[in-house]
Structures are given as C-alpha cells and as structure tokens.
Design a protein around this motif. Structure first.
Motif, mmCIF file in Angstrom:
data_model
loop_
_atom_site.group_PDB
_atom_site.id
_atom_site.type_symbol
_atom_site.label_atom_id
_atom_site.label_comp_id
_atom_site.label_asym_id
_atom_site.label_seq_id
_atom_site.Cartn_x
_atom_site.Cartn_y
_atom_site.Cartn_z
ATOM 1 N N SER A 253 -3.759 1.504 34.047
ATOM 2 C CA SER A 253 -3.627 2.541 33.024
ATOM 3 C C SER A 253 -4.957 3.079 32.515
ATOM 4 O O SER A 253 -5.020 4.179 31.967
ATOM 5 N N TYR A 254 -6.035 2.322 32.705
ATOM 6 C CA TYR A 254 -7.344 2.735 32.178
ATOM 7 C C TYR A 254 -8.265 3.287 33.261
ATOM 8 O O TYR A 254 -9.423 3.573 32.994
ATOM 9 N N VAL A 255 -7.785 3.392 34.491
ATOM 10 C CA VAL A 255 -8.573 3.984 35.571
ATOM 11 C C VAL A 255 -8.424 5.496 35.502
ATOM 12 O O VAL A 255 -7.325 6.028 35.674
ATOM 13 N N THR A 256 -9.523 6.181 35.233
ATOM 14 C CA THR A 256 -9.468 7.622 34.969
ATOM 15 C C THR A 256 -9.565 8.466 36.234
ATOM 16 O O THR A 256 -9.438 9.680 36.173
ATOM 17 N N GLY A 257 -9.798 7.835 37.391
ATOM 18 C CA GLY A 257 -9.849 8.580 38.641
ATOM 19 C C GLY A 257 -11.245 9.040 38.990
ATOM 20 O O GLY A 257 -12.244 8.511 38.506
ATOM 21 N N ALA A 258 -11.297 10.056 39.831
ATOM 22 C CA ALA A 258 -12.568 10.531 40.374
ATOM 23 C C ALA A 258 -13.417 11.192 39.297
ATOM 24 O O ALA A 258 -12.921 11.676 38.280
ATOM 25 N N ILE A 259 -14.720 11.231 39.569
ATOM 26 C CA ILE A 259 -15.668 11.881 38.663
ATOM 27 C C ILE A 259 -16.516 12.847 39.475
ATOM 28 O O ILE A 259 -16.691 12.678 40.681
ATOM 29 N N GLY A 260 -17.027 13.881 38.819
ATOM 30 C CA GLY A 260 -17.900 14.825 39.509
ATOM 31 C C GLY A 260 -17.221 16.149 39.779
ATOM 32 O O GLY A 260 -16.246 16.520 39.118
ATOM 33 N N LEU A 261 -17.712 16.864 40.779
ATOM 34 C CA LEU A 261 -17.196 18.182 41.090
ATOM 35 C C LEU A 261 -15.717 18.162 41.435
ATOM 36 O O LEU A 261 -14.998 19.132 41.201
ATOM 37 N N LEU A 262 -15.251 17.063 42.022
ATOM 38 C CA LEU A 262 -13.848 16.942 42.408
ATOM 39 C C LEU A 262 -13.104 16.002 41.462
ATOM 40 O O LEU A 262 -12.045 15.479 41.804
ATOM 41 N N GLY A 263 -13.641 15.814 40.267
ATOM 42 C CA GLY A 263 -13.123 14.792 39.379
ATOM 43 C C GLY A 263 -11.950 15.220 38.534
ATOM 44 O O GLY A 263 -11.448 16.340 38.605
ATOM 45 N N THR A 264 -11.531 14.298 37.674
ATOM 46 C CA THR A 264 -10.360 14.488 36.822
ATOM 47 C C THR A 264 -10.787 14.790 35.390
ATOM 48 O O THR A 264 -11.914 14.500 34.979
ATOM 49 N N ARG A 265 -9.839 15.309 34.625
ATOM 50 C CA ARG A 265 -10.115 15.560 33.211
ATOM 51 C C ARG A 265 -10.343 14.262 32.425
ATOM 52 O O ARG A 265 -11.271 14.199 31.602
ATOM 53 N N PRO A 266 -9.547 13.197 32.625
ATOM 54 C CA PRO A 266 -9.820 11.963 31.873
ATOM 55 C C PRO A 266 -11.222 11.400 32.128
ATOM 56 O O PRO A 266 -11.857 10.884 31.194
ATOM 57 N N SER A 267 -11.721 11.500 33.358
ATOM 58 C CA SER A 267 -13.080 11.028 33.634
ATOM 59 C C SER A 267 -14.097 11.882 32.896
ATOM 60 O O SER A 267 -15.065 11.372 32.308
ATOM 61 N N TYR A 268 -13.891 13.189 32.932
ATOM 62 C CA TYR A 268 -14.793 14.116 32.251
ATOM 63 C C TYR A 268 -14.813 13.832 30.747
ATOM 64 O O TYR A 268 -15.888 13.743 30.124
ATOM 65 N N GLU A 269 -13.632 13.659 30.153
ATOM 66 C CA GLU A 269 -13.556 13.436 28.715
ATOM 67 C C GLU A 269 -14.145 12.079 28.321
ATOM 68 O O GLU A 269 -14.796 11.962 27.273
ATOM 69 N N MET A 270 -13.935 11.077 29.152
ATOM 70 C CA MET A 270 -14.483 9.757 28.841
ATOM 71 C C MET A 270 -16.007 9.789 28.824
ATOM 72 O O MET A 270 -16.641 9.228 27.920
ATOM 73 N N MET A 271 -16.603 10.445 29.823
ATOM 74 C CA MET A 271 -18.063 10.538 29.852
ATOM 75 C C MET A 271 -18.588 11.409 28.711
ATOM 76 O O MET A 271 -19.656 11.132 28.147
ATOM 77 N N ARG A 272 -17.852 12.417 28.372
ATOM 78 C CA ARG A 272 -18.265 13.304 27.288
ATOM 79 C C ARG A 272 -18.299 12.586 25.940
ATOM 80 O O ARG A 272 -19.165 12.858 25.091
ATOM 81 N N ASP A 273 -17.403 11.609 25.729
ATOM 82 C CA ASP A 273 -17.223 11.017 24.411
ATOM 83 C C ASP A 273 -17.733 9.588 24.272
ATOM 84 O O ASP A 273 -17.761 9.049 23.164
ATOM 85 N N CYS A 274 -18.141 8.938 25.364
ATOM 86 C CA CYS A 274 -18.515 7.524 25.282
ATOM 87 C C CYS A 274 -19.864 7.344 24.575
ATOM 88 O O CYS A 274 -20.669 8.263 24.490
ATOM 89 N N ASP A 275 -20.100 6.121 24.098
ATOM 90 C CA ASP A 275 -21.410 5.805 23.521
ATOM 91 C C ASP A 275 -22.151 4.741 24.345
ATOM 92 O O ASP A 275 -23.298 4.400 24.048
ATOM 93 N N THR A 276 -21.496 4.197 25.373
ATOM 94 C CA THR A 276 -22.092 3.167 26.219
ATOM 95 C C THR A 276 -21.593 3.373 27.648
ATOM 96 O O THR A 276 -20.409 3.667 27.856
ATOM 97 N N LEU A 277 -22.498 3.200 28.603
ATOM 98 C CA LEU A 277 -22.141 3.434 30.003
ATOM 99 C C LEU A 277 -22.616 2.267 30.869
ATOM 100 O O LEU A 277 -23.778 1.858 30.783
ATOM 101 N N LEU A 278 -21.707 1.745 31.704
ATOM 102 C CA LEU A 278 -22.042 0.730 32.698
ATOM 103 C C LEU A 278 -21.807 1.334 34.078
ATOM 104 O O LEU A 278 -20.687 1.755 34.388
ATOM 105 N N ILE A 279 -22.855 1.398 34.892
ATOM 106 C CA ILE A 279 -22.760 1.929 36.257
ATOM 107 C C ILE A 279 -22.869 0.761 37.226
ATOM 108 O O ILE A 279 -23.841 -0.001 37.184
ATOM 109 N N VAL A 280 -21.871 0.615 38.106
ATOM 110 C CA VAL A 280 -21.847 -0.507 39.053
ATOM 111 C C VAL A 280 -21.737 0.041 40.471
ATOM 112 O O VAL A 280 -20.721 0.636 40.845
ATOM 113 N N GLY A 281 -22.794 -0.122 41.250
ATOM 114 C CA GLY A 281 -22.745 0.205 42.669
ATOM 115 C C GLY A 281 -22.514 1.662 42.969
ATOM 116 O O GLY A 281 -21.870 1.994 43.973
#
Length: 595
Positions: A253-281
């Motif tokens: 339920s918390y997987v927002t899908g793809a990010i980037g040019l071909l990404g989803t709205r939930p991924s876009y909104e999550m990155m837009r509103d987050c205050d902490t980011l963990l990038i793995v691989g």
C-alpha cells in the motif's frame, strides 16, 4: 588431436559455468566456431539475426540470471554491430563479456579486408577491461580477467582474438619471466558494510525525519525485505526507479510506483512534500523529480562510491552493499508513532490506482493503449518476466503494470535505446526457460529489431520448458514517444515524414514464422486475447491496434509542456481536435478521481 586456442576458449567458458554464448558467425571467429562443433555445442551457441541482438540477448540474460552474459562476433562489421548492446550494458551496470575476432596478425596494419582498430573501437564501452590476445600463453589470464572484471565492476569487457591465433595449438603459460598465469575460475562476493559511526549518523537522520521518502533502484534488489522493514519503521513511502521496478511489489500500500519522466503522481507528491530522503541503489539522473535542494535531509546507500552524492546534496553517504547496510541500520531506527504521513501516502496510492483504471477505460479509436497493460496486470502470472522497449509503450509499463509475487522486469534504463525488448526476452528465456516471458513492444521498435528475432524465437522454442513468450506489439503506425516529445518539448506539430511508419501485420508475420499470431482491434477483445496468449503452448505475438492520440502526459506535466503541446496542435498537427479531446478525457480522470 592437439587442443587449439579456440578449444581452450570454450573449455575456459565451461569452467566459468557459462552455458550460452549469444552470437553471429563470421570468418573472423571461424577457429572458435569450429571448436563449438568439436565441443558438441557446449556452451550453446545461440544464433541471433544480427550482432546487436546478440549483445542485447547477453544483456537480458545477465539481467535476469544474475550471471555474466557472453556475446561473440566476427571482426570488423560484426564487432561494430555489438556496440549498442554493449553500451546498454555499460550504462545499466550489467556484466557482459564480448569475445570478438580480428584480422590475422600477419595482415594487421595492411589495410586488410574488415580490419578495424578494435582496441580503439571498444576502449570507451569496455573501458574497465579490453585486451587483444596475441600469443597462446596470454589467453587464460586475459579471459579470466575479462570475466572477473565484468563481475566485479558490473560492466562490459572485451577480449579480441585474431583469427589465425584461434586455430593454433594451445600452450599454457609457464613459470617464467614475463608470463602471467591465472587461478582457477571462481568469483569472490565480498560484503561491504560502512563503518558503525556512519551507519549511526544515517539512522539519526532518518529518526529525525517526520516525512520520510525512500527511493530504490536495481541496487536494492537483494535487499527487498530490509527495505520493507525500514519503510515500516520510518513510516516511509517507497518510490521506484525504472530499473528497480521489480524490487518491491506494487500491491504494497505504501509503494508509490515509478518516479521520473514516466513516473506516477504519488511518487511526485511524496518527493515534493517529504522532509527526509533515503536513496538505496539508485542513480536516477532526473534531479528535478527529487525534493527541492535543501528541502530534505538525505542519506544514500550504494555499493559504488563513484555514484554517491551525484544527484542530490546528501548528508550521509554510505558505501556498502544494500542488504547488509540496511540490516546494520535497522536496529538503530526508532519506529514512528505518528502514522499520518504514511496514511497520506497510502491514500494517494489507492486513489492513483483507481485513476489508472479509469484512464484505461477511456474510449479511444480502436484500442486505448493504457488498457493493454491494465488487462495484462489482471492476468499476468506471479512468476512472469517482463521486458519493455523504449517508446510510448514504456509509459504504460512504468505506470500501469502492477508487479507482484516473483515477477521480474527490465528495460534499457539509462541508454533508453530502441530495440532491446524482444532480444531481452530471448535472453530471459535462456536464463529461465521454466518461466513465462512477456515483451511489451512499440511497433517502431518491432520494425527496427523485433521482427527478425521472431525467427530466433521460433528456432529455439523447443529448448524452453515453458514455451510461453508473448510479444505484445502496440500497433499505432507512429513513432509515438518522439511525436509527443516534439509536441510537448518543441511546440512542433507531428511531422508525418519522420513519424509515420509503414503499416504491417505483426500477427501474420508471427504465423509465417511458425508462432501464434493474435490481432486485436477492439478493447472488448483484449481480455480474451491475453488469456489465450498466456495459455498458449507456443510463443505468441499479440498485435494490438492502438490509438496513437492517447497522450503519455506525465501526472506532473509542467505548464510549459502543456503550452507547447497546445501550440503544436494549433500549428496544424494532424488530428489536432481529437488529440485535444482524448487528452482532456484522460487527464480529467486525474482531476476527478472516481468520476
């Protein structure tokens, strides 16, 4: 009979547990080809229709098997043809070894037929290791080092063997000056873990965050369970780079899908509103889809230290293997009591999937391409392997295909070249002959590379325990992604001479090749067509005639992109009115979910 150098090459590949060599013959490798005959075709020589396809097949095999892919070509033109596939391996960090022939040593430098400076040709694409073998005693170390380097650096390497040398008697290196021996084939997979203080610093950043977002790429593939545990502890959502689409299933339920040019709205909104980011691989190049610089504190984990901190101003950089590093961090994470951020993400994800279904059901001329993937998602086996090509169909793979179970998937993520979808699928079938494979192909990519490889599929299908290999062609007679890029980025109307491609029956060609061909012209036929294809006892081409005017507009399209598209249509784009109507109907589903 004395062992030739060609015989030794195959012996050493067998010792390295290489089962398949993807290639195309030519007199520059005749000495090795003859050795295949003497070795009862072990490893198996898999003949493509073109050397570029051999390289792509080796890449697909490596991506889905986890082993080194090996491709082979003759001197001159054959070696040149390998380049695009090898660059695909280089940019996506895939271990591939290219073995290529060369003009006889006695003719080198004489402007001889098919003489090309192969070391110069390959010096960029195989920059981690390239060698020309000129004496027998050089061979074991050269071939071993090419394989070890490909494994260790996750990159393509090249071994050049002149044609006359291949037929000479093999003599091993001796224990003397200026001869280099080699140890028996083996690969050491060491686990790299960052220092304790750096892991503690990363945990502090994640513990301090109230709105944590996680971005995963293919480097997180062996750490799926650890990513889940970190997401649960921090209340984070998880976005996926395209090469990491198969790391976590989309039914979480918390997987927002793809990010980037071909990404989803939930991924876009999550990155837009987050205050902490963990990038793995992940080495996602599109920084504009990450949080605004300075908005989020960030931690990155990657096995390759040269890729750390390149895309976002990360505060803590951990060079280490994802699984072990996350495990070491987990005990220091403090579970978030406030779940409001997670609940917002889950709500956005649920709404998004409803919107995707509504967009798939928008009426179109013949078939809405979004619905092609929507209907597949409802039916795809949990152990399927999916390959995608580059084009507008990639949008629907990225946004609409729900991964679950043991599903795997990949595409040309960084080079984004046209044409690897079908050869990747062939490589996948040799890697996992017991699993169904599905290739999602635009008709431009199909005409460029896929059509001839149907003959390769027909030739080798009897070797596969599960014969199901479905090539789904999005048939719209348009180089659709570029058409939309012209409109959205250049404000230019469709240029028919460059964008329209010849009409062709891919289903009929499949039948001519001895495969099953299914043509679909109505959305009402789609579900049954997928059922038939996925239940077939042989490879199938699903030829779906799609509407080219369904816009692959991202959910985060900018005002400038929409303005450019409108200007392009007003300049006389063919079917301008229908494009605007279809675009409005599709985007309305996002603006009014559930309606």
């Amino acid at each position: 009979m004395a062992k030739t150098i060609g015989d030794y090459v195959l012996q050493r590949l067998r010792e390295w547990d290489v089962d398949h060599v993807f290639g195309y013959p030519g007199d520059g490798i005749n000495g090795i080809l003859a050795a295949f005959g003497r070795a009862d075709n072990e490893p198996r020589f898999v003949q493509s229709r073109h050397e570029e396809m051999s390289a792509f097949q080796a890449v697909g095999y490596a991506k889905f098997s986890g082993k080194v892919g090996v491709c082979m070509a003759t001197s001159g033109p054959g070696a040149i043809h390998l380049l695009n596939g090898l660059y695909d391996a280089k940019l996506d960090h895939v271990p591939v070894v290219a073995i290529v022939g060369q003009t006889a040593r006695s003719a080198m430098g004489g402007h001889y037929q098919q003489e090309v400076d192969l070391q110069s040709l390959f010096k960029d694409v195989a920059s981690d290791y390239i060698v020309e073998v000129n004496v027998s005693t050089q061979l074991p170390n050269a071939l071993d080092r090419a394989i070890r380097t490909a494994e260790a650096r996750r990159s393509p390497t090249a071994v050049i063997i002149p044609s006359d040398l291949q037929e000479q008697e093999y003599e091993p290196p001796e224990h003397e000056f200026k001869q280099v021996p080699s140890s028996p084939p083996s690969v050491s997979h060491s686990v790299v873990i960052p220092p304790d203080d750096e892991i503690a610093a990363a945990a502090e950043v994640l513990n301090a965050g109230e709105k944590v977002a996680i971005l995963i790429g293919q480097g997180a593939r062996n750490a799926a369970e650890e990513v889940r545990q970190v997401a649960e502890a921090t209340g984070a959502g998880v976005a996926k780079a395209l090469l990491g689409k198969d790391v976590l299933p989309d039914d979480l339920s918390y997987v927002t899908g793809a990010i980037g040019l071909l990404g989803t709205r939930p991924s876009y909104e999550m990155m837009r509103d987050c205050d902490t980011l963990l990038i793995v691989g992940s080495n996602l190049p599109y920084a504009q889809f990450l949080p605004e610089f300075g908005q989020a504190r960030a931690v990155q984990i990657d096995l390759d230290g040269t890729l750390i901190g390149m895309r976002y101003p990360t505060e803590v950089n951990l060079v280490g293997e994802a699984k072990a590093t996350l495990r070491a961090m987990l005990s220091q994470l403090e579970p978030k009591a406030d779940r409001s951020w997670r609940e917002t993400i889950e709500s956005n994800v649920a709404s998004w999937w409803e919107t995707m279904e509504q967009q798939a059901m928008v009426e179109a001329h013949l078939v809405n391409p979004i619905r092609v993937v929507h209907e597949l998602s409802a039916r795809i086996p949990d152990d399927a392997i999916v390959t995608a090509d580059s084009g507008s169909s990639t949008n629907w793979y990225a946004r609409n295909l729900k991964f679950r179970g043991r599903m795997r998937g990949s595409l040309s993520g960084t080079l984004a070249t046209m044409g690897p979808g079908v050869p990747y699928a062939i490589g996948a079938k040799f890697a996992h002959p017991e699993r169904p494979v599905i290739a999602l192909e635009g008709d431009g990519s199909m005409q460029m590379n896929g059509m001839a490889e149907l003959l390769t599929i027909a030739r080798y299908q009897d070797l596969w325990e599960d014969r199901r290999l479905v090539v789904c062609v999005f048939h719209n007679n348009d180089l659709n992604q570029v058409t939309w890029e012209l409109r959205a980025m250049g404000g230019a109307p469709k240029f028919e001479e460059s964008q329209t491609i010849p009409d062709f029956s891919y289903a009929e060609m499949a039948r001519m090749a001895g495969l099953e061909g299914i043509r679909v012209e109505s959305p009402d036929e789609l579900g049954a067509a997928w059922d038939r294809a996925l239940a077939a006892d042989r490879p199938v081409v699903l030829d779906v005639v799609c509407d080219p005017e369904i816009p692959p507009i991202p959910p985060h399209a900018t005002f400038d992109q929409i303005k450019s598209t409108t200007e392009a249509l007003l300049k006389g784009d063919p079917n301008a009115w229908r494009i605007m109507v279809q675009g409005a109907k599709t985007k309305l589903q996002e603006a009014m979910p559930g309606r």
